[in-house]
Design a protein around this motif. Structure first.
Motif, PDB file in Angstrom:
ATOM      1  N   GLU A  79       0.717  -1.256  -0.141  1.00 49.16           N
ATOM      2  CA  GLU A  79       0.093   0.009  -0.045  1.00 49.16           C
ATOM      3  C   GLU A  79       0.823   1.089  -0.234  1.00 49.16           C
ATOM      4  O   GLU A  79       2.184   1.237   0.401  1.00 49.16           O
ATOM      5  N   GLU A  82       0.320   6.623   3.110  1.00 48.67           N
ATOM      6  CA  GLU A  82      -0.770   7.479   3.581  1.00 48.67           C
ATOM      7  C   GLU A  82      -1.803   6.428   4.113  1.00 48.67           C
ATOM      8  O   GLU A  82      -2.283   6.695   5.173  1.00 48.67           O
ATOM      9  N   THR A  83      -2.346   5.742   3.098  1.00 52.75           N
ATOM     10  CA  THR A  83      -3.322   4.646   3.447  1.00 52.75           C
ATOM     11  C   THR A  83      -2.874   3.728   4.606  1.00 52.75           C
ATOM     12  O   THR A  83      -3.712   3.442   5.438  1.00 52.75           O
ATOM     13  N   LYS A  85      -1.097   4.439   7.138  1.00 48.69           N
ATOM     14  CA  LYS A  85      -1.090   5.215   8.317  1.00 48.69           C
ATOM     15  C   LYS A  85      -2.634   5.037   8.786  1.00 48.69           C
ATOM     16  O   LYS A  85      -3.037   5.218   9.971  1.00 48.69           O
ATOM     17  N   SER A  86      -3.449   5.589   7.821  1.00 47.62           N
ATOM     18  CA  SER A  86      -4.771   5.805   8.311  1.00 47.62           C
ATOM     19  C   SER A  86      -5.425   4.424   8.688  1.00 47.62           C
ATOM     20  O   SER A  86      -6.237   4.643   9.467  1.00 47.62           O
ATOM     21  N   GLU A  87      -4.979   3.527   8.224  1.00 51.00           N
ATOM     22  CA  GLU A  87      -5.586   2.125   8.500  1.00 51.00           C
ATOM     23  C   GLU A  87      -4.764   1.270   9.502  1.00 51.00           C
ATOM     24  O   GLU A  87      -5.401   0.584  10.020  1.00 51.00           O
ATOM     25  N   ASN A  89      -4.403   1.552  12.831  1.00 54.90           N
ATOM     26  CA  ASN A  89      -5.282   1.166  13.837  1.00 54.90           C
ATOM     27  C   ASN A  89      -6.198  -0.051  13.682  1.00 54.90           C
ATOM     28  O   ASN A  89      -6.176  -0.820  14.648  1.00 54.90           O
ATOM     29  N   HIS A  90      -6.811  -0.071  12.767  1.00 53.60           N
ATOM     30  CA  HIS A  90      -7.548  -1.349  12.470  1.00 53.60           C
ATOM     31  C   HIS A  90      -6.867  -2.692  11.984  1.00 53.60           C
ATOM     32  O   HIS A  90      -7.159  -3.524  12.082  1.00 53.60           O
ATOM     33  N   GLU A 115       2.108   2.315  18.040  1.00 52.27           N
ATOM     34  CA  GLU A 115       1.076   3.036  19.092  1.00 52.27           C
ATOM     35  C   GLU A 115       1.673   3.380  20.453  1.00 52.27           C
ATOM     36  O   GLU A 115       1.457   4.522  20.791  1.00 52.27           O
TER      37      GLU A 115
END
Lengths: 434, 302
Positions: A79, A82-83, A85-87, A89-90, A115
């Motif tokens: 990936e 940026e994606t 990083k945004s994902e 946590n999930h 985290e």
């Protein structure tokens, strides 16, 4: 003499019987061993569980270079950063490593996201891999065959031996410094603890006025010495109980937890995550064996000698403070000058351990006020017998002198109430006929 | 025979003179009152007798022997400011103090039991001192002073802080001690107890002894030859040698007058004279109290 013995007995029995003494004596070794055990436990628990690390490699240099191990598992992501990083946590990985397009000569901009604060071992492992790989690429560019480099790599671990007149003995710098620190700090702690007890005992007798009844039966000097000796006996009792209990608790602890490793290797192993296993094995080769090269009995005996010498010296000074004041609260101003040499000793301990045969170490281990702490720091490194003898003789002279001075001030002080006492008053008391 | 003699005792501290040429003779089996205002030097003298302090010069003789450290075994001392080890049990504490005085263990235990029983404290033996009331603590201190049956018992303000019942108990014990052969030095400025207990007294003021002797003799010496007369009807026309110092009305036609009798006259002569003039209800000689002697001597000096 019989009467001194009565005083010693009273001081000893009333203290040893106190709940606080029993609790402190029993609890301290358990707490210490428990604390160390707890730390080990936490370290081991922390180690458990594999860290999942996601890697995004835009440079393309590190494909399949990150080796999975028991501790760390790497997965490569295709990936965009940026994606990812945004994902983050999930997705569930413990960390995200981002390697941008790199300039080999100046590799910058590599980022690690996580985290929580990342584990030292993980960072270490990633950095090592990155460095190794970039070095590898550079070598290829320069035309160096990695095979050659591997063949010239050498690992040296110094085998330190101490050379004394009685032959050579294997030694271990860490164990020596450790023993030195522990015994110095312990003697410092003991001198303080029991010195203050003498002071409090004197204040108690003066404060509740029983002292006048007692010195109408015995000489004030006998009373002071009886108190000092009785509390010394309490100190020795506590010390021996701690030594015995610590051994007992340690052994019991290892039996209970079913650990077959000796404690030192265990500590090093758990602390040394990220250091390669072979390295640990090397440095730890028989640390226990090396520990045994530090003569425990010798250290214990000198500890007791210097504890007693230093204690008699300081206890008589603390007795003077106790006799000069009316309550605990007033004792601060006079305690300060007494504690200065002890504090200086502890501050100087670092220098002394760096250079245990240097000038500072030598002189401070001769001056009676600092010698107990400093000499105990030097002992594990080996001290010439004449220095030891000289230091002990000076300490003995020192405490004879201080008890003599203390006795003269004490007998006046214990009967003086309510007046503001200064150093000049103390001097006056010293010269006063009684 | 004197139990204790102090000969020309001098003692000075850094900033003041505590005792100046003090000599005392304390007869055997007496209760000796050592009197004086605060700061007169009583406590210093007592501390010298108990070997807590050394005199600058002069000698103390106990039974005619020069005082030495071992004599402390035949002296029991109850200081004015007194205390005990708060965290120690009553029985243990008494045992410790008795053994410091040289008593052996089993004898000490017997006597402790005897005294605790006598002062009704036996059930407190296992308690810590801090659990006792102040009055009980003082009883324990008194026991500690006399356990080794000293020849000389020194009590510095023994009644301060005692309730009246305990004062009486302790007074009786002091008299008992004397009757069994002990000599008691009793330092106080409460003159009432001196009046009741002491056979001999010495008065110390500003480091000097200003008065000593038998209480009876001293009182005799300080009598003023004044008489207090209660009489019916006013007292008039008394012969010139007698002077009426004061007179007041007590009741209807009942008066109280104080009459000064000159040195060379005796009370009988006064009585004869009075009978002529008035009806006598009461006739007493005014003897000065120890309190009055104390105050007059001390204020005379300052």
């Amino acid at each position: 003499m019989k009467k001194i013995f009565l005083v010693v007995k009273r001081e000893y029995i009333t203290r040893v019987r106190k709940r606080s003494f029993i609790v402190m004596t029993l609890l301290t070794p358990i707490l210490m061993v428990g604390l160390i055990g707890g730390l080990l436990w936490v370290a081991m628990a922390d180690k458990g569980g594999t860290k999942m690390i996601a890697v995004i490699d835009d440079s393309g240099l590190f494909k399949d270079k990150f080796q999975n191990s028991d501790d760390i598992h790497f997965t490569y992501l295709k990936e965009n950063i940026e994606t990812a990083k945004s994902e983050f946590n999930h997705m569930g990985p413990d960390g995200l490593l981002y390697i941008p397009k790199l300039d080999i000569q100046n590799p910058k901009g590599i980022q690690f996201f996580s985290e929580n604060n990342p584990h030292f071992g993980v960072i270490n492992k990633i950095e090592n891999t990155l460095e190794e790989e970039i070095e590898h690429i550079k070598m290829m560019q320069l035309g160096v065959d990695p095979q050659i480099l591997q063949s010239i790599e050498t690992s040296i671990s110094l085998n330190t031996l101490s050379l004394t007149s009685s032959g050579e003995k294997a030694s271990n710098a860490e164990a020596t410094v450790g023993t030195a620190y522990v015994s110095s700090l312990l003697i410092y702690f003991f001198l303080f603890l029991y010195g203050v007890q003498v002071m409090k005992g004197v204040i108690e007798e003066k404060y509740n006025r029983i002292v006048e009844v007692i010195i109408s039966s015995i000489d004030p000097f006998q009373l002071m010495m009886g108190k000092i000796l009785g509390i010394a006996a309490v100190g020795l009792t506590q010390f021996f109980l701690w030594v015995i209990l610590s051994f007992a608790v340690t052994n019991a602890g290892f039996l209970i937890f079913g650990l077959d490793k000796d404690p030192v290797t265990l500590v090093s192993e758990t602390a040394g995550i990220g250091i390669e296993a072979t390295e640990i094995a090397q440095t730890n080769t028989g640390i226990m064996e090396l520990m045994e090269t530090i003569p425990i009995t010798y250290v214990l005996v000198t500890f007791i000698v210097f504890f007693l010498g230093g204690y008699f010296l300081y206890a008589s000074l603390f007795a003077v403070v106790g006799s000069a004041v009316d309550s605990d609260a007033d004792s601060q101003q006079f305690m300060f000058p007494i504690t200065i040499p002890l504090i200086i000793s502890i501050v100087a301990l670092g220098f002394v351990l760096n250079d245990p045969d240097g000038q500072i170490a030598f002189w401070m281990s001769m001056i009676p006020l600092t010698s107990p702490v400093i000499m105990l720091g030097r002992i594990p490194f080996g001290v010439p017998i004449w220095q030891l003898a000289l230091s002990i003789s000076l300490l003995v002279c020192g405490f004879i002198f201080t008890t003599w001075v203390a006795g003269r001030i004490y007998r006046v002080g214990i009967l003086t109430h309510g007046s503001k006492v200064s150093y000049r008053t103390l001097t006056k008391w010293f010269f006063q006929n009684y | 025979m004197y139990l204790l003699e102090a000969q020309n005792i001098y003692k000075s501290y850094a900033d003041h003179q505590a005792l100046t040429d003090v000599s005392l003779q304390i007869p055997k089996q007496s209760i000796f009152g050592l009197l004086g205002p605060n700061g007169a030097g009583k406590t210093t003298l007592i501390r010298i007798i108990t070997s807590i302090l050394q005199a600058d010069s002069g000698a103390i003789l106990l039974n005619g022997e020069k005082l030495k450290r071992s004599h402390t075994q035949s002296i029991g001392y109850l200081p004015e400011e007194r205390g005990l080890y708060n965290k120690m049990r009553v029985g243990e504490q008494l045992l410790y103090l008795a053994r410091l005085k040289g008593l052996d263990r089993s004898l000490a235990i017997d006597r402790i039991r005897h005294w605790l029983h006598k002062l009704d404290m036996l059930e407190w033996s296992g308690k810590n001192i801090e659990d006792l009331s102040k009055g009980m603590q003082q009883k324990i201190q008194f026991i500690a002073t006399v356990l080794h049956e000293p020849q000389l018992v020194i009590l510095d303000e023994p009644f301060s802080g005692f309730d009246p019942i305990n004062v009486n108990i302790i007074k009786d014990e002091i008299l008992n001690l004397r009757d069994r052969g002990a000599t008691v030095i009793f330092s106080t400025h409460i003159m009432e107890s001196v009046e009741k207990l002491c056979d001999h007294i010495a008065l110390i003021n500003k480091s000097k002894k200003i008065l000593d002797g038998k209480k009876k003799d001293i009182k005799q010496q300080y009598r003023t030859n004044r008489f207090e007369i209660d009489h019916a009807g006013p007292l008039k026309g008394l012969e010139g040698v007698y002077s009426i110092i004061g007179s007041k009305t007590l009741d209807d036609n009942l008066f109280r007058s104080v009459v000064q009798v000159p040195e060379d006259h005796n009370p009988n002569q006064l009585l004869k004279e009075l009978i002529i003039h008035t009806e006598i209800h009461k006739f007493t000689e005014i003897i000065p109290s120890m309190n009055e002697i104390f105050i007059s001597k001390v204020s005379e000096q300052s």
